[in-house]
Scaffold this motif. Structure first.
Motif, PDB file in Angstrom:
ATOM      1  N   ASP A 328      36.795  43.748  39.868  1.00 13.78           N
ATOM      2  CA  ASP A 328      36.175  42.515  39.366  1.00 13.78           C
ATOM      3  C   ASP A 328      37.212  41.465  38.960  1.00 13.78           C
ATOM      4  O   ASP A 328      37.038  40.742  37.983  1.00 13.78           O
ATOM      5  CB  ASP A 328      35.248  42.822  38.181  1.00 13.78           C
ATOM      6  N   THR A 329      38.289  41.401  39.707  1.00 10.59           N
ATOM      7  CA  THR A 329      39.308  40.385  39.467  1.00 10.59           C
ATOM      8  C   THR A 329      39.557  39.600  40.755  1.00 10.59           C
ATOM      9  O   THR A 329      39.186  40.035  41.848  1.00 10.59           O
ATOM     10  CB  THR A 329      40.642  40.999  39.016  1.00 10.59           C
ATOM     11  N   SER A 330      40.202  38.461  40.615  1.00 15.21           N
ATOM     12  CA  SER A 330      40.689  37.701  41.754  1.00 15.21           C
ATOM     13  C   SER A 330      42.186  37.523  41.589  1.00 15.21           C
ATOM     14  O   SER A 330      42.678  37.259  40.480  1.00 15.21           O
ATOM     15  CB  SER A 330      40.010  36.334  41.841  1.00 15.21           C
ATOM     16  N   PHE A 331      42.911  37.665  42.695  1.00 13.80           N
ATOM     17  CA  PHE A 331      44.366  37.624  42.624  1.00 13.80           C
ATOM     18  C   PHE A 331      44.912  37.020  43.902  1.00 13.80           C
ATOM     19  O   PHE A 331      44.473  37.359  45.003  1.00 13.80           O
ATOM     20  CB  PHE A 331      44.929  39.035  42.433  1.00 13.80           C
ATOM     21  N   ALA A 332      45.856  36.106  43.758  1.00 12.14           N
ATOM     22  CA  ALA A 332      46.517  35.513  44.920  1.00 12.14           C
ATOM     23  C   ALA A 332      48.001  35.424  44.636  1.00 12.14           C
ATOM     24  O   ALA A 332      48.412  34.983  43.548  1.00 12.14           O
ATOM     25  CB  ALA A 332      45.944  34.125  45.215  1.00 12.14           C
ATOM     26  N   ILE A 333      48.803  35.862  45.593  1.00 11.15           N
ATOM     27  CA  ILE A 333      50.256  35.744  45.462  1.00 11.15           C
ATOM     28  C   ILE A 333      50.805  35.169  46.759  1.00 11.15           C
ATOM     29  O   ILE A 333      50.408  35.563  47.851  1.00 11.15           O
ATOM     30  CB  ILE A 333      50.904  37.104  45.110  1.00 11.15           C
ATOM     31  N   ASN A 334      51.711  34.220  46.618  1.00 14.54           N
ATOM     32  CA  ASN A 334      52.205  33.477  47.766  1.00 14.54           C
ATOM     33  C   ASN A 334      53.718  33.285  47.641  1.00 14.54           C
ATOM     34  O   ASN A 334      54.249  33.122  46.532  1.00 14.54           O
ATOM     35  CB  ASN A 334      51.503  32.112  47.829  1.00 14.54           C
TER      36      ASN A 334
END
Length: 439
Positions: A328-334
């Motif tokens: 139930d999380t959102s995660f973005a790594i760039n």
């Protein structure tokens, strides 16, 4: 130790903009690591305290560089007061009372150091160790994902009123002050009932609070603990934390930009430790699903595990994942670098692999180096689908098993000469390596 230093050299070059044409890892033409960071804090001496801070600070107060302050017991800034700290000021956390500093909701901390004159919170002991004192808590009135708008810290703090440890609200733009060019060293005291304190806890902090150029070193708890709120974190450094470097929980909406975590497999808590832990709750029953769940947007991170022998350390169980992503999380790594972990990332087994969930977890333009496995699901031995998904050209990630020498050569082609000079100075002076592995 020679191998350790050589490995550290290589990884420093990785973190100083590995494959610079794509600007992966920490970046900056202004050499932002220079002058204010300290990788051997145990060797610094600040003299005897000249002033004592204790109890409650309920009116505007300014700490001066000319004094050395001893923080005694649980100190609270309350009643909408502002605590201002001059650049270059030193605050020693008392070992005997396991001191802590709490900025209560509505109050502010203005700790604005400079690159050449940072503010330092450190241990009062001559022989400093992780966990010598408590840490810093900053509490605001930005939203959480718990039922109701308010929560309280559960660390065994002893305020004169429970209002002084409450946080949360509905003000995403709240302002709890400014931390800039600040070092926090040897924090993370242990309590029997509540576990470890963290070096810097940001609880319900709004996006007008400034947190930039903050370094945490040798913490027994988490380096940075983010609980709810809406905050932008930039140019942070976590060095040799025994627990997690960056932990996010309770519905925080956070941006983590151009930041660094340097781990050692020989310094870890009994429960293990990671560079990043991203969760929405500790207990799902306590989370209000109608509210926004945790979202972390990370860019230009360097997450490094510095090991004498990475293969051997993995075999004996000293190395684990760099990033854990809860349900139930959102995660973005760039545009980031993840190097030397087993594996690089683990997704909670409660996360079902479908389009909806995979769209919420994004890895793009990220360099996975020398990891035994890249993106796994907890408890699953076959992770080929995940590896193939994130390894597709659409995401532009790179999975590498090259030697450290190959990484060194690639990293040397950097467009950031200032960072190159900084790395060379650190290595030449041996500042990066701390030979004390027994803490």
């Amino acid at each position: 130790m020679k191998n350790f230093i050589q490995t550290a050299l290589i990884f420093l070059l990785v973190l100083s903009n590995c494959f610079a044409q794509q600007e992966k890892g920490i970046i900056g033409y202004d050499n932002w690591l220079n002058s204010w960071t300290e990788f051997k804090p145990s060797q610094s001496e600040y003299g005897e305290p000249t002033q004592i801070l204790s109890g409650k600070i309920s009116k505007d107060t300014k700490l001066l560089k000319r004094d050395v302050y001893l923080l005694v017991g649980d100190v609270f800034v309350t009643d909408s007061a502002t605590l201002t700290i001059e650049p270059g000021t030193k605050i020693l956390g008392d070992f005997d009372s396991k001191a802590s500093l709490t900025i209560s909701k509505g109050s502010k901390l203005i700790a604005k150091g400079t690159q050449t004159d940072p503010i330092v919170f450190t241990s009062s002991r001559g022989s400093k160790k992780a966990g010598d004192w408590g840490g810093i808590f900053i509490l605001g009135d930005a939203p959480l994902n718990t039922y109701g708008q308010l929560a309280s810290l559960n660390y065994g703090l002893k305020p004169s009123s429970t209002e002084h440890i409450a946080y949360g609200g509905n003000n995403t733009e709240s302002d709890s002050g400014e931390l800039k060019y600040v070092r926090i060293e040897f924090a993370g005291k242990r309590t029997k009932r509540f576990g470890y304190y963290n070096a810097l806890t940001l609880a319900g902090i709004g996006n007008k609070t400034v947190v930039e150029n903050v370094m945490v070193s040798y913490c027994a708890g988490n380096s940075f603990n983010i609980l709810g709120g809406s905050v932008i974190l930039e140019k942070l450094v976590s060095y040799r934390s025994k627990s997690n470097d960056y932990e996010f929980n309770f519905g925080t909406q956070c941006q983590l930009i151009n930041s660094l975590a340097i781990r050692s497999p020989y310094v870890s808590s009994a429960n293990g430790s990671r560079c990043m832990v991203v969760k929405s709750y500790d207990n799902k029953e306590e989370s209000d699903t109608s509210k926004r769940q945790t979202f972390v947007n990370a860019e230009n991170l360097t997450l490094v595990n510095v090991s004498d022998n990475i293969k051997s350390d993995i075999q004996v169980g000293l190395v684990q994942e760099a990033i854990f992503i809860g349900a139930d999380t959102s995660f973005a790594i760039n545009k980031s670098v993840i190097s030397g972990f087993y594996p690089a990332v683990i997704l909670d087994d409660e996360i079902k692999l479908n389009n909806q969930n995979l769209e919420k977890i994004q890895f793009t333009k990220t360099y996975f180096n020398n990891c035994k496995g890249n993106i796994y699901r907890k408890g699953y031995t076959n992770n080929d689908d995940l590896e193939s998904w994130y390894g597709s050209r659409a995401f532009n990630n790179l999975y590498a098993k090259g030697s450290d020498k190959e990484t060194f050569i690639a990293a040397s082609d950097t467009r950031n000469p200032d960072f190159r000079l900084q790395v060379n100075r650190i290595i030449a002076s041996n500042d990066f390596i701390d030979d004390d592995d027994d803490d």
